[in-house]
Enzyme design. Structure first.
Site, PDB file in Angstrom:
ATOM      1  N   GLY A 227       0.812  -1.210   0.000  1.00 14.51           N
ATOM      2  CA  GLY A 227       0.000   0.000   0.000  1.00 14.51           C
ATOM      3  C   GLY A 227       0.847   1.261   0.000  1.00 14.51           C
ATOM      4  N   SER A 228       0.300   2.321   0.584  1.00 15.52           N
ATOM      5  CA  SER A 228       0.923   3.643   0.470  1.00 15.52           C
ATOM      6  C   SER A 228       2.248   3.781   1.205  1.00 15.52           C
ATOM      7  CB  SER A 228      -0.048   4.720   0.961  1.00 15.52           C
ATOM      8  OG  SER A 228      -1.157   4.806   0.098  1.00 15.52           O
ATOM      9  N   VAL A 229       2.591   2.843   2.097  1.00 20.98           N
ATOM     10  CA  VAL A 229       3.925   2.877   2.706  1.00 20.98           C
ATOM     11  C   VAL A 229       4.985   2.845   1.613  1.00 20.98           C
ATOM     12  CG1 VAL A 229       5.557   1.625   4.185  1.00 20.98           C
ATOM     13  CG2 VAL A 229       3.169   1.814   4.870  1.00 20.98           C
TER      14      VAL A 229
ATOM     15  N   LYS B 201       5.062   4.332  -1.065  1.00 15.45           N
ATOM     16  CA  LYS B 201       5.260   5.615  -1.744  1.00 15.45           C
ATOM     17  C   LYS B 201       6.572   6.284  -1.350  1.00 15.45           C
ATOM     18  CE  LYS B 201       0.338   6.393  -2.572  1.00 15.45           C
ATOM     19  NZ  LYS B 201      -0.906   7.018  -2.098  1.00 15.45           N
TER      20      LYS B 201
END
Length: 613
Positions: A324-326, A328
């Site tokens: 997920g967004s980790v 990014k």
């Protein structure tokens, strides 16, 4: 004439006799050659097996300590009860001994009486009895003046003084003291030592000879392990992780890893729900146990085996998940290294984006859009379109090269069993433009939690990808250091300049951005939330998610990174910012002061503290 015939017959008989003697001797010599030379070694072995009884004596398994030498697993003394039937040569003696052992051990008397009639000086009755039972046997022997007939042999049993504490890491041992999971299995040869032996001679009737015909070869005790795990930090992490599981109704367990970013040492690794290694074959999840008990008999064995394998599985090492967004923060690092974006690169989010002409429209979590923003702001907003556009600038080839550099396309080779590999789009790294779009925001590929914490630590420490490890030192049975595991830099992932820039962005994100629920007063925390849908794995009619947070502190001199990971929360929220970030903050609030890291309050924090007091 007759005389000549007799002489010829005599000569002929002599030749035949000599021939028979030669043939017989040749046969005997051949037979002796076969017995002595060809079959000699095997026959000697068979003779020894008939003449000797070889009984193994377990070595004392090495102790497992935390980094401060607190005992996490140890072998305590127990005893094996041995019957010596050859000394029980009257019905009266057999009756006395068997009645006493029946009362103390609970073994059937008829079975004992049958064993007592054997022609042996060494018959095992019961293994691993505790001290209180041993004392009762000694008292029974003393009171009845029994000098021979019963022997007590020292043995060992594994104990885990903190119960389920760090059970996924420690693992457990089997009936023969062999490691079956966790560190116990990975370091089994180091811990178990070498078994000893009791060799007992037998007489011609096959009866064991008395004690003075025995030879004992002592066992060599195993080495001890000193872990990187800190028992206090582990308790902090487990306490807060368990609380997060309960509060968020997590149905598929949770995991957390704390790593020293400068050395790669694993200070804590926790999995909930876990199990008690003192009783590993008990199913802890009562709901699962009830389900198994309701099954038909022919299905129970398989179901129980699957449930046990699941509760023993180290989720932090053996399970993959969509980050997920980790992720990014890694996409941002790639963009900075390739100089395709900077903190001030402008983006415009209208609520979604098509990665390329004719592609599927991918929405931002904020359906109305974030509007005009810089890349710095896009990270704090966790804006999907901005990172999809950044991924397009990076390109598929460069993306995969950095993906490999951060260690996601290889096992970390941590010293624990059962580590899984990643699940990338294609094994050769080839990606479509849509693969690149979703990967840029951390979706549709799987990595392990241990890979994630190792990669994040490299961002925190200036770009060094460290070798993660659980064991700090191996000690011999006298406590002397046999081996010390030193920090190993596997390679550089990013430049120190990029590291500093990403840390500054992640610090702002944890202060005022989407990760502000991870904020810890007095400490400069840096980090990123993650929320990923379990594509293809959801319950029919219901979307399931992975909620995570990964960050480190202090941001101005990172020392410890912490990943918190919840699989399938079914409470009021599923976003990483609502589920995982608060657990990260509570754990860090306990850990950082314990590690001696001083609080540095900002003026605003001091004013708030003054107002609250």
């Amino acid at each position: 004439m007759i005389k000549g015939t007799t002489i010829r017959m005599w000569k002929r008989s002599l030749v035949v006799l000599i021939t028979l003697v030669v043939v017989c001797f040749a046969g005997l010599i051949g037979r002796l050659f076969k017995l002595q030379i060809i079959d000699g070694e095997g026959l000697q072995r068979m003779a020894l097996e008939q003449q000797l009884t070889d009984t193994k004596i377990n070595a004392q398994r090495g102790t497992i300590y935390d980094r401060n030498m607190k005992v996490l697993a140890q072998s305590a003394t127990v005893w094996t009860v041995v019957l010596e039937p050859a000394y029980l040569n009257t019905e009266e003696k057999r009756e006395l001994v068997c009645s006493g052992l029946h009362d103390i051990l609970g073994v059937e008397k008829d079975k004992l009486l049958e064993l007592a009639k054997k022609r042996s000086f060494y018959t095992i009755i019961k293994k691993r009895i505790e001290s209180d039972i041993k004392d009762k046997i000694i008292e029974f022997k003393t009171n009845n003046k029994i000098s021979s007939g019963i022997r007590l042999i020292e043995d060992y049993k594994r104990y885990y003084p903190f119960g389920s504490f760090a059970s996924a890491v420690l693992g457990f041992t089997g009936a023969d003291s062999q490691g079956l999971s966790g560190i116990e299995a990975y370091y089994d040869k180091t811990l178990k030592g070498e078994q000893g032996r009791v060799i007992t001679a037998k007489n011609a009737r096959g009866t064991d000879m008395p004690f003075n015909y025995e030879q004992m070869i002592p066992a060599q005790n195993g080495c001890h392990l000193k872990l990187c795990i800190d028992e206090v930090v582990q308790h902090f992490v487990e306490k807060n992780l368990e609380e997060g599981v309960i509060n968020n109704k997590v149905i598929n367990r949770a995991a957390a890893i704390a790593m020293d970013v400068k050395t790669g040492e694993i200070i804590s690794m926790a999995v909930k729900g876990d199990f008690d290694p003192n009783n590993p074959f008990e199913i802890v999840d009562k709901t699962e146990l009830d389900r198994i008990n309701s099954l038909p008999e022919e299905e129970k064995t398989k179901a129980k085996s699957e449930a046990l394998q699941k509760q023993w599985r180290n989720k932090a090492v053996s399970d993959t998940y969509y980050p997920g967004s980790v992720f990014k923060m890694f996409t941002a690092s790639m963009g900075f290294e390739l100089n395709v974006v900077s903190e001030n690169t402008p983006f415009n989010c209208s609520g979604g984006v098509k990665p390329y002409e004719g592609a599927q429209y991918i929405r931002c979590h904020k359906r109305s859009g974030h509007g005009p923003q810089t890349f710095f702001e896009a990270l704090c907003h966790s804006c999907n379109p901005a990172f999809i556009m950044t991924g397009q600038k990076i390109g598929t080839k460069n993306f995969f090269e950095y993906y490999k550099a951060f260690g996601f396309h290889e096992k970390t080779n941590i010293d624990l069993p059962g580590e899984s590999s990643d699940l990338f789009f294609n094994a050769d790294g080839s990606m479509t433009l849509m693969d690149l779009a979703v990967a840029s925001m951390g979706q549709n590929f799987g990595i392990t939690p241990i890979q994630m914490i190792t990669g994040v630590s490299s961002i925190a420490n200036g770009g060094k990808l460290m070798q993660p490890h659980i064991v700090k030192e191996i000690l011999d049975s006298n406590g002397n250091i046999v081996k010390s595991i030193e920090p190993v830099v596997k390679r550089m992932t990013i430049s120190e300049n990029t590291s500093k820039r990403i840390i500054a962005m992640l610090h702002e994100n944890a202060t005022t951005g989407s990760a502000k629920n991870a904020y810890v007063p007095g400490y400069r925390v840096a980090g990123k939330t993650g929320t990923s849908e379990k594509i293809g794995l959801s319950t029919p009619g219901q979307k399931d998610y992975i909620s995570s947070f990964c960050g480190f502190a202090p941001a101005d001199d990172p020392k410890i990174a912490l990943l918190v990971f919840f699989d399938t929360p079914r409470g009021d929220f599923y976003y990483g910012s609502a589920v995982a970030a608060p657990v990260f903050a509570k754990a860090m609030q306990d850990i950082l002061p314990y590690m001696g890291i001083e609080r540095k309050y900002t003026e605003e924090e001091l004013k708030k503290l003054d107002t609250e007091t």
